[in-house]
Design a protein around this motif. Structure first.
Motif, short mmCIF file in Angstrom:
data_model
loop_
_atom_site.label_atom_id
_atom_site.label_comp_id
_atom_site.label_asym_id
_atom_site.label_seq_id
_atom_site.Cartn_x
_atom_site.Cartn_y
_atom_site.Cartn_z
N SER A 1 0.74 -1.26 0.06
CA SER A 1 0.20 -0.01 -0.07
C SER A 1 0.77 1.22 0.08
CB SER A 1 -0.83 -0.02 1.17
OG SER A 1 -0.26 -0.09 2.32
N ILE A 2 2.14 1.26 0.96
CA ILE A 2 2.98 2.44 0.63
C ILE A 2 3.52 2.49 -0.56
CG2 ILE A 2 4.97 3.34 1.84
CD1 ILE A 2 4.22 1.72 4.28
N VAL B 1 -3.76 14.89 -4.39
CA VAL B 1 -2.46 14.89 -3.51
C VAL B 1 -2.12 14.75 -1.97
CG1 VAL B 1 -0.11 16.43 -3.46
CG2 VAL B 1 -1.29 16.11 -5.61
N GLU B 2 -3.22 15.59 -1.52
CA GLU B 2 -2.99 15.53 -0.02
C GLU B 2 -3.36 14.30 0.51
OE1 GLU B 2 -4.89 18.02 3.67
OE2 GLU B 2 -5.27 18.65 1.60
N ASN B 3 -4.48 13.61 0.03
CA ASN B 3 -4.86 12.33 0.41
C ASN B 3 -3.69 11.18 0.18
OD1 ASN B 3 -7.40 13.40 1.03
ND2 ASN B 3 -8.20 12.62 -1.04
N LEU B 4 -3.13 11.23 -1.06
CA LEU B 4 -1.96 10.23 -1.19
C LEU B 4 -0.97 10.66 -0.01
CD1 LEU B 4 -1.45 10.70 -4.79
CD2 LEU B 4 -2.31 8.44 -3.84
N ILE C 1 -0.01 7.77 2.65
CA ILE C 1 1.49 7.24 3.24
C ILE C 1 1.89 7.32 4.62
CG2 ILE C 1 3.84 7.64 2.53
CD1 ILE C 1 2.81 8.43 -0.24
N HIS C 2 1.51 8.46 5.03
CA HIS C 2 1.88 8.76 6.49
C HIS C 2 1.17 7.80 7.41
CE1 HIS C 2 3.61 13.12 6.31
NE2 HIS C 2 4.24 12.29 5.44
N ASN C 3 -0.20 7.81 7.18
CA ASN C 3 -1.05 6.85 8.22
C ASN C 3 -0.35 5.34 8.15
OD1 ASN C 3 -2.59 8.88 8.99
ND2 ASN C 3 -3.93 8.70 7.56
N HIS C 4 -0.20 4.94 6.66
CA HIS C 4 0.44 3.57 6.68
C HIS C 4 1.61 3.35 7.10
CE1 HIS C 4 -2.68 3.01 3.52
NE2 HIS C 4 -2.60 1.60 3.91
N CYS C 5 2.58 4.39 7.00
CA CYS C 5 3.98 4.48 7.75
C CYS C 5 3.90 4.30 9.40
CB CYS C 5 4.72 5.62 7.42
SG CYS C 5 5.36 5.37 5.52
N LEU C 6 2.75 5.14 9.76
CA LEU C 6 2.54 5.15 11.31
C LEU C 6 2.15 3.58 12.01
CD1 LEU C 6 2.70 7.12 13.79
CD2 LEU C 6 0.40 7.51 13.18
N GLU D 1 8.16 8.79 4.80
CA GLU D 1 7.40 9.76 5.12
C GLU D 1 7.77 11.22 4.66
OE1 GLU D 1 4.95 9.07 9.35
OE2 GLU D 1 6.93 9.53 9.34
N VAL D 2 9.17 11.37 4.72
CA VAL D 2 9.70 12.81 4.27
C VAL D 2 9.46 12.92 2.94
CG1 VAL D 2 11.83 13.96 3.99
CG2 VAL D 2 11.52 12.78 6.52
N ILE D 3 9.79 11.82 2.10
CA ILE D 3 9.79 12.00 0.69
C ILE D 3 8.35 12.53 0.18
CG2 ILE D 3 9.68 10.46 -1.26
CD1 ILE D 3 12.14 8.98 -0.24
#
Length: 545
Positions: free
Chosen positions: A6-7, A47-50, A54-59, A79-81
């Motif tokens: 998913s990420i 873009v914001e949703n994407l 990514i941030h939520n999945h990484c968390l 997350e930074v990328i």
């Protein structure tokens, strides 16, 4: 670590969307149409949703208990990328809006702007393969986009600034300068992405300057034939801003090859010189410097790895026998150093001046310490700042009758004891100088006391150690005829107790330390008014609990 599907997918979509925004910007610069700004605004939510996905999945991945430090760093890097890609998208929209203000389109040097955007596009195309392979070389190439865009921006700025003087269409020329600046900022985002990929590869945060210094340093490490197989283990981060890491081979049981320390150039340059001084003065005490690299305002040292344990580790976890052995070797080593480096020149450590300089930082962490003068039952309780002013007056003319070469930051974690070789070593030596030996004594005693360990047995060991170290220092002072020992030690303890609270958030411990500084001030000032009663540091009262 295999990144969750998913990420990977959302990152791929975000990269594609970023490229689309850049393409629309290029189209608008070449042939502006009213539909392009609307298309960009319509895609903003996607873009914001994407990025959020990514941030939520990484968390969620980071919250998993089976992630190690390198996995965490990889996820943080992703997350930074994602955040920096969103930043490039925002800058693309800003650039279109800025371009829309330009009335005379013929003034736009389209070719120059397109060349800048092509640099960004090429960098974007390298992100996925570089991240997947953790390819630091490719990451560095991505980071170079920032330098290329900065150079291009400076050319655009110079060109349009020169034309501004002709007073023809100045508003358009200002808009063009702003447009160039917006695109130039994309380079900063690419640099952050580059550093994120490098950090993912190294397993911890790395700036490009830090990576260049590291790479140059380890090439001088003869025992490490394959830089790519080096393990990079964080050890500590100093209060002066340096990071300390151990280098070892990926092979199990190979041990550490060296210590990599990086930070501000001034600090590390000082340490390099101080280590050299120690080698000249007392060979074998300081570690060897294997390499020194500087890059801008940063620098790095590759330092010999020393076997053994820090005094702090021994104090907290070692046996009573090992602690006593370490203390015996430490006091013996200090006696040798002090005698061999002793000069007849009197010196003042200016303890109260040091304290006054740091009180602003102390109050920033503990504003409750800034109390006005008060009274209890007719007994006056002066404010700490008032006591400090009186102490500064008392310290005038107080000097050590001789100077010795001291460590300068003699904390328990800067002393290493190797029980096999029966050897003491010092580390973190950037503050070493000829000074009052009681500065090291007071720092050592307080660095023991301030350890945030509250087990009664360990606290008792700490107190016993402080008492023993005091007896050692007092015996040395008597042998050397140092009649001002007690007063100067008290001043050193006041300084260390009070200033150390800026690193301690535990309310109970910080209050106890600050109270001890206040108590010693009051006792010293009281003793000064009674010259027939020589002052003695109340060690038993101070170093208890």
């Amino acid at each position: 670590m295999s990144v969750a599907k998913s990420i990977q997918e959302n990152l791929h979509f975000l990269l594609a969307e970023t490229a689309t925004h850049l393409a629309l910007l290029k189209d608008y610069l070449t042939l502006p149409t009213a539909t392009i700004p609307m298309r960009l605004l319509d895609r903003q939510g996607y873009v914001e949703n994407l990025k959020l996905s990514i941030h939520n999945h990484c968390l969620r991945e980071m919250s998993s208990s089976d992630q190690d430090d390198k996995d965490y760093q990889l996820l943080r890097s992703i997350e930074v990328i994602a955040s920096q890609l969103e930043r490039i998208v925002e800058l693309s929209r800003d650039a279109v809006m800025q371009s829309a203000h330009i009335q005379h389109r013929g003034m736009i040097k389209v070719k120059g702007f397109l060349a800048m955007l092509n640099r960004v596009n090429n960098g974007l195309a390298s992100i996925e393969p570089a991240l997947s392979a953790k390819d630091t070389r490719q990451a560095l190439k991505i980071g170079k986009v920032e330098r290329h865009l900065d150079t291009a921006y400076q050319k655009q700025l110079k060109h349009y600034s020169r034309l501004l003087k002709k007073e023809k269409h100045p508003a358009d020329r200002i808009s063009l300068i702003m447009l160039a600046h917006i695109i130039e900022q994309m380079g900063n985002a690419m640099l952050r992405i580059s550093e994120a990929i490098i950090s993912a590869s190294m397993g911890q945060h790395f700036s490009t300057d830090r990576y260049h210094a590291f790479n140059a340093s380890v090439t001088e490490l003869k025992t490490a034939n394959d830089i790519g197989r080096l393990e990079f283990t964080p050890i500590a981060e100093t209060k002066s801003g340096s990071a300390i890491n151990a280098l070892s081979s990926a092979d199990e049981g190979s041990g550490y090859h060296a210590i990599f320390k990086d930070g501000r150039k001034r600090k590390l340059k000082e340490e390099k010189q101080r280590v050299k001084n120690w080698h000249d003065i007392f060979p074998g005490l300081a570690p060897k410097i294997l390499a020194y690299q500087k890059q801008g305002d940063s620098a790095a040292l590759l330092i010999e790895h020393l076997a053994g344990q820090t005094f702090e580790q021994i104090l907290l976890d070692g046996s009573d026998k090992l602690l006593q052995q370490a203390l015996n070797h430490l006091t013996r080593t200090l006696s040798q150093i002090w005698l061999e480096t002793k000069t007849k020149k009197p010196v003042s450590a200016a303890y109260m001046k040091q304290l006054a300089k740091r009180m602003k930082d102390v109050y920033a962490i503990h504003p409750e310490f800034r109390q006005p003068a008060a009274g209890i039952g007719g007994v006056a309780l002066p404010a700490f700042d008032d006591l400090l002013k009186q102490m500064q007056g008392l310290e005038t003319g107080v000097k050590a009758p001789f100077s010795v070469y001291i460590h300068g930051d003699f904390n328990v974690d800067n002393i290493i004891f190797d029980p096999q070789e029966k050897r003491i070593n010092f580390i973190d030596l950037h503050r070493s100088s000829h000074m009052d030996y009681l500065q090291d004594v007071s720092v050592f005693m307080v660095s023991n006391y301030r350890l945030q360990v509250f087990d009664p047995r360990v606290r008792q060991r700490i107190m016993d150690l402080c008492h023993a170290f005091y007896r050692f220092a007092r015996a040395f002072a008597r042998e050397q005829g140092d009649k001002g020992f007690e007063i100067r030690l008290a001043m050193g303890l006041i300084r260390s107790f009070a200033t150390s609270t800026r690193f301690i958030l535990d309310k109970s411990l910080s209050e106890r330390m600050f109270s001890r500084a206040t108590y010693l001030m009051e006792r010293l000032l009281e003793s000064d008014s009674k010259p027939k009663h020589p002052f003695v540091v109340p060690v038993k009262e101070i170093f208890i609990g």
